[in-house]
Motif scaffolding. Structure first.
Motif, short mmCIF file in Angstrom:
data_model
loop_
_atom_site.label_atom_id
_atom_site.label_comp_id
_atom_site.label_asym_id
_atom_site.label_seq_id
_atom_site.Cartn_x
_atom_site.Cartn_y
_atom_site.Cartn_z
N THR A 140 41.28 73.40 55.41
CA THR A 140 40.36 73.94 56.40
C THR A 140 40.48 75.45 56.49
O THR A 140 39.51 76.22 56.91
N HIS A 141 41.54 75.92 56.55
CA HIS A 141 41.90 77.41 56.35
C HIS A 141 40.98 78.08 55.15
O HIS A 141 40.25 78.98 55.51
N THR A 174 37.08 77.52 56.20
CA THR A 174 36.69 78.70 57.23
C THR A 174 36.65 79.78 56.74
O THR A 174 35.79 80.55 57.14
N LEU A 210 33.12 81.96 56.73
CA LEU A 210 33.17 83.03 57.88
C LEU A 210 32.53 84.08 57.03
O LEU A 210 31.67 84.92 57.39
N PRO A 221 35.62 77.81 64.28
CA PRO A 221 36.40 78.37 62.75
C PRO A 221 36.76 79.70 62.87
O PRO A 221 37.89 80.06 62.30
N HIS A 249 40.75 80.01 61.89
CA HIS A 249 41.12 80.99 60.90
C HIS A 249 42.08 81.99 61.43
O HIS A 249 43.05 82.53 60.65
#
Length: 169
Positions: A70-71, A74, A78, A123, A127
């Motif tokens: 997920t990191h 995102t 982004l 997000p 992050h």
């Protein structure tokens, strides 16, 4: 490097030096191609019944695994969104207030606006908080398994709370 070793081996310079002979013994034999070496590698692994490289589908999902994926997601999302927004600001006619008025004239409900705000804020907050977690890891703190899980759940909770707070503004 391979060409240098090959030229040294052809001149027999490498074999005359004891410290260099170790390198020549582990080098690929002359006259073989990379494809031949690759085929020998896979044939040897097949004969020994070695598994192929594991795929993500065989692993049991865990919090650190999901947090890492997920990191990265995102971060990519982004950076893509910021790049797309900057590109749109450069090429689209009109000014920023014009597009805000256009969005306002769509008369979307408050729930859709709140959901959109949450979709933007989550997000960013995730992050950011997970990046702070990684900074602690860079210092050497929080590597024990209970700490990894605890900080993971903390990042998720703080991200949801922050995104809800921002969406309710």
């Amino acid at each position: 490097m391979a060409l240098l070793l090959r030229s040294l081996a052809r001149r027999s310079v490498c074999l005359s030096r004891p410290q260099c002979s170790v390198l020549c013994r582990s080098a690929a034999p002359m006259g073989t191609t990379a494809k031949d070496e690759m085929n020998k590698f896979w044939d040897k692994n097949a004969k020994l019944n070695r598994p192929m490289s594991p795929h993500i589908s065989i692993y049991k999902w865990s919090v650190p695994m999901v947090m890492s994926i997920t990191h990265r997601g995102t971060g990519v999302g982004l950076s893509g969104a910021i790049s797309a927004f900057a590109l749109a600001a450069l090429v689209l006619p009109g000014s920023y207030p014009h597009y805000l008025d256009l969005i306002h004239s769509l008369s979307v409900g408050p729930y859709l606006i709140g959901l959109t705000k949450f979709g933007i804020a989550f997000p960013v907050s995730f992050h950011t908080y997970n990046g702070i977690r990684h900074l602690f890891w860079d210092v050497g703190k929080g590597f024990k398994i209970p700490e990894v899980y605890g900080t993971g759940y903390t990042v998720i909770a703080l991200s949801i709370i922050t995104a809800i707070a921002v969406a309710s503004l």
